[in-house]
Design a protein around this motif. Structure first.
Motif, PDB file in Angstrom:
ATOM      1  N   VAL A 152      60.719  60.713  35.799  1.00 37.36           N
ATOM      2  CA  VAL A 152      60.954  60.266  34.427  1.00 37.36           C
ATOM      3  C   VAL A 152      61.732  58.954  34.415  1.00 37.36           C
ATOM      4  O   VAL A 152      61.353  57.991  33.755  1.00 37.36           O
ATOM      5  CB  VAL A 152      61.716  61.337  33.632  1.00 37.36           C
ATOM      6  N   LEU A 153      62.840  58.903  35.147  1.00 42.34           N
ATOM      7  CA  LEU A 153      63.710  57.748  35.108  1.00 42.34           C
ATOM      8  C   LEU A 153      63.042  56.518  35.705  1.00 42.34           C
ATOM      9  O   LEU A 153      63.228  55.402  35.236  1.00 42.34           O
ATOM     10  CB  LEU A 153      65.018  58.049  35.834  1.00 42.34           C
ATOM     11  N   LYS A 154      62.212  56.710  36.712  1.00 44.48           N
ATOM     12  CA  LYS A 154      61.484  55.596  37.295  1.00 44.48           C
ATOM     13  C   LYS A 154      60.479  55.056  36.307  1.00 44.48           C
ATOM     14  O   LYS A 154      60.294  53.841  36.173  1.00 44.48           O
ATOM     15  CB  LYS A 154      60.782  56.035  38.592  1.00 44.48           C
ATOM     16  N   ALA A 155      59.820  55.967  35.588  1.00 43.44           N
ATOM     17  CA  ALA A 155      58.832  55.540  34.596  1.00 43.44           C
ATOM     18  C   ALA A 155      59.500  54.723  33.487  1.00 43.44           C
ATOM     19  O   ALA A 155      58.948  53.735  32.990  1.00 43.44           O
ATOM     20  CB  ALA A 155      58.136  56.763  34.004  1.00 43.44           C
ATOM     21  N   LYS A 156      60.711  55.139  33.078  1.00 44.15           N
ATOM     22  CA  LYS A 156      61.433  54.404  32.042  1.00 44.15           C
ATOM     23  C   LYS A 156      61.886  53.042  32.531  1.00 44.15           C
ATOM     24  O   LYS A 156      61.981  52.093  31.770  1.00 44.15           O
ATOM     25  CB  LYS A 156      62.655  55.221  31.578  1.00 44.15           C
ATOM     26  N   ALA A 189      65.351  66.430  26.891  1.00 41.27           N
ATOM     27  CA  ALA A 189      66.729  66.773  27.250  1.00 41.27           C
ATOM     28  C   ALA A 189      67.515  65.514  27.600  1.00 41.27           C
ATOM     29  O   ALA A 189      66.965  64.423  27.779  1.00 41.27           O
ATOM     30  CB  ALA A 189      66.736  67.742  28.414  1.00 41.27           C
ATOM     31  N   GLU A 190      68.798  65.689  27.718  1.00 46.91           N
ATOM     32  CA  GLU A 190      69.697  64.607  28.078  1.00 46.91           C
ATOM     33  C   GLU A 190      69.281  63.972  29.410  1.00 46.91           C
ATOM     34  O   GLU A 190      68.702  64.624  30.263  1.00 46.91           O
ATOM     35  CB  GLU A 190      71.126  65.150  28.170  1.00 46.91           C
ATOM     36  N   GLN A 191      69.627  62.712  29.587  1.00 46.81           N
ATOM     37  CA  GLN A 191      69.177  61.980  30.771  1.00 46.81           C
ATOM     38  C   GLN A 191      69.604  62.648  32.067  1.00 46.81           C
ATOM     39  O   GLN A 191      68.856  62.644  33.051  1.00 46.81           O
ATOM     40  CB  GLN A 191      69.694  60.540  30.723  1.00 46.81           C
ATOM     41  N   TYR A 192      70.805  63.250  32.094  1.00 51.74           N
ATOM     42  CA  TYR A 192      71.282  63.820  33.351  1.00 51.74           C
ATOM     43  C   TYR A 192      70.475  65.036  33.792  1.00 51.74           C
ATOM     44  O   TYR A 192      70.570  65.469  34.938  1.00 51.74           O
ATOM     45  CB  TYR A 192      72.777  64.155  33.288  1.00 51.74           C
ATOM     46  N   HIS A 193      69.672  65.596  32.891  1.00 51.77           N
ATOM     47  CA  HIS A 193      68.799  66.709  33.272  1.00 51.77           C
ATOM     48  C   HIS A 193      67.470  66.230  33.852  1.00 51.77           C
ATOM     49  O   HIS A 193      66.764  67.006  34.509  1.00 51.77           O
ATOM     50  CB  HIS A 193      68.514  67.601  32.069  1.00 51.77           C
ATOM     51  N   GLN A 194      67.083  64.988  33.580  1.00 53.43           N
ATOM     52  CA  GLN A 194      65.791  64.494  34.026  1.00 53.43           C
ATOM     53  C   GLN A 194      65.793  64.231  35.535  1.00 53.43           C
ATOM     54  O   GLN A 194      66.750  63.675  36.074  1.00 53.43           O
ATOM     55  CB  GLN A 194      65.415  63.214  33.265  1.00 53.43           C
ATOM     56  N   ASP A 195      64.723  64.664  36.191  1.00 45.51           N
ATOM     57  CA  ASP A 195      64.562  64.475  37.642  1.00 45.51           C
ATOM     58  C   ASP A 195      65.683  65.141  38.429  1.00 45.51           C
ATOM     59  O   ASP A 195      66.015  64.724  39.543  1.00 45.51           O
ATOM     60  CB  ASP A 195      64.514  62.984  38.006  1.00 45.51           C
ATOM     61  N   PHE A 196      66.289  66.197  37.859  1.00 44.80           N
ATOM     62  CA  PHE A 196      67.483  66.777  38.465  1.00 44.80           C
ATOM     63  C   PHE A 196      67.218  67.289  39.874  1.00 44.80           C
ATOM     64  O   PHE A 196      68.030  67.105  40.781  1.00 44.80           O
ATOM     65  CB  PHE A 196      68.030  67.908  37.587  1.00 44.80           C
ATOM     66  N   LEU A 197      66.089  67.932  40.081  1.00 44.65           N
ATOM     67  CA  LEU A 197      65.785  68.476  41.413  1.00 44.65           C
ATOM     68  C   LEU A 197      65.685  67.353  42.438  1.00 44.65           C
ATOM     69  O   LEU A 197      66.273  67.444  43.526  1.00 44.65           O
ATOM     70  CB  LEU A 197      64.486  69.281  41.356  1.00 44.65           C
ATOM     71  N   ALA A 221      68.762  70.599  19.231  1.00 42.93           N
ATOM     72  CA  ALA A 221      68.161  70.315  20.539  1.00 42.93           C
ATOM     73  C   ALA A 221      69.132  69.561  21.442  1.00 42.93           C
ATOM     74  O   ALA A 221      68.880  68.423  21.847  1.00 42.93           O
ATOM     75  CB  ALA A 221      66.865  69.537  20.364  1.00 42.93           C
ATOM     76  N   GLN A 222      70.273  70.188  21.720  1.00 38.75           N
ATOM     77  CA  GLN A 222      71.239  69.659  22.688  1.00 38.75           C
ATOM     78  C   GLN A 222      71.581  70.782  23.663  1.00 38.75           C
ATOM     79  O   GLN A 222      71.639  71.954  23.286  1.00 38.75           O
ATOM     80  CB  GLN A 222      72.514  69.174  21.993  1.00 38.75           C
ATOM     81  N   TYR A 223      71.848  70.411  24.893  1.00 38.30           N
ATOM     82  CA  TYR A 223      72.012  71.399  25.946  1.00 38.30           C
ATOM     83  C   TYR A 223      73.078  72.440  25.634  1.00 38.30           C
ATOM     84  O   TYR A 223      72.845  73.644  25.753  1.00 38.30           O
ATOM     85  CB  TYR A 223      72.335  70.701  27.274  1.00 38.30           C
ATOM     86  N   GLU A 224      74.261  71.989  25.249  1.00 33.62           N
ATOM     87  CA  GLU A 224      75.345  72.939  25.011  1.00 33.62           C
ATOM     88  C   GLU A 224      75.020  73.881  23.851  1.00 33.62           C
ATOM     89  O   GLU A 224      75.387  75.062  23.876  1.00 33.62           O
ATOM     90  CB  GLU A 224      76.656  72.196  24.743  1.00 33.62           C
TER      91      GLU A 224
END
Length: 236
Positions: free
Chosen positions: A231-235, A188-196, A88-91
């Motif tokens: 997601v990041l705000k919730a964390k 997923a990895e943090q950089y994918h969260q809230d990407f849009l 379960a990793q992006y690459e």
């Protein structure tokens, strides 16, 4: 930032070129057209507390972004479902052989938004459920359309709704969405969260995903929330 070879890079290049010569309107033409569909005839009822559901419909950036703008959704997390924890990793998932699909785990209040309503949004504006093992420019089983089910009521609603839409011939092609047993979800990895939300000018987002948010606003105005639940705000 790692980008899958599935098509995001080529789309980004094309969109960048279009925007640079003043053809910004081309972005709104690139997204899959939303389809106005009827509400589910069968839906959950009488539930309280919070509920979770896992949706897979192409790149998780856009699917997450859509659900983050739906009233009653408490969180929408991008991740992987259908495979093992070790892959379960992006690459690794991007290779297309892990069994995983890019997915979004949605936690919601069923008193504010039902599972059936989330399905209606999913099939209408979040993705095209007639595309088998791809979504727009993204190719591979990791971009398949699927619902990962761990709840008998959700299975009943999902299967009934797909049958309803097929019977009504809402889409020009058959629905290929698989109703699949839930075997685990891996964020997923943090950089994918809230990407849009964090990257609104990123060409892939402009070209493929921002039109989905506009479609949500236009087709489901009563269910649209202007400020997304992040997601990041919730964390934080």
């Amino acid at each position: 930032m790692p980008i899958s070879t599935s098509g995001k890079f080529l789309v980004a290049l094309f969109a960048t070129a279009a925007l640079s010569i003043g053809l910004g309107s081309i972005a709104s033409q690139a997204a899959e057209d939303a389809v106005v569909i009827p509400a589910p005839a069968v839906d959950e009822a009488g539930r309280s507390g919070t509920e979770t559901a896992v949706f897979a419909g192409g790149c998780f950036w856009g699917v997450q972004g859509v659900f983050q703008h739906v009233k009653g959704v408490k969180s929408a997390v991008s991740g992987y479902a259908g495979g093992e924890a070790a892959t379960a990793q992006y690459e690794t998932v991007s290779i297309g052989t892990t069994g995983h699909a890019e997915s979004v785990k949605v936690t919601f209040d069923p008193r504010e938004v039902s599972y059936g309503k989330l399905l209606q949004v999913f099939f209408s504006v979040a993705h095209n459920p007639t595309q088998l093992n791809f979504q727009g420019p993204d190719q591979g089983t990791q971009y398949r359309s699927a619902l990962f089910i761990s709840d008998p009521q959700q299975r009943k609603v999902a299967e009934a709704y797909i049958a309803q839409l097929e019977k009504a011939h809402v889409f020009k092609q058959p629905i290929v969405t698989k109703v699949t047993d839930y075997t685990g979800f891996y964020p997923a990895e943090q950089y994918h969260q809230d990407f849009l939300t964090l990257n609104p000018t990123y060409p892939y987002i402009v070209y493929n995903d921002l039109p989905k948010i506009e479609n949500l606003k236009q087709i489901f105005p009563a269910d649209y929330r202007k400020d997304p639940v992040l997601v990041l705000k919730a964390k934080g």
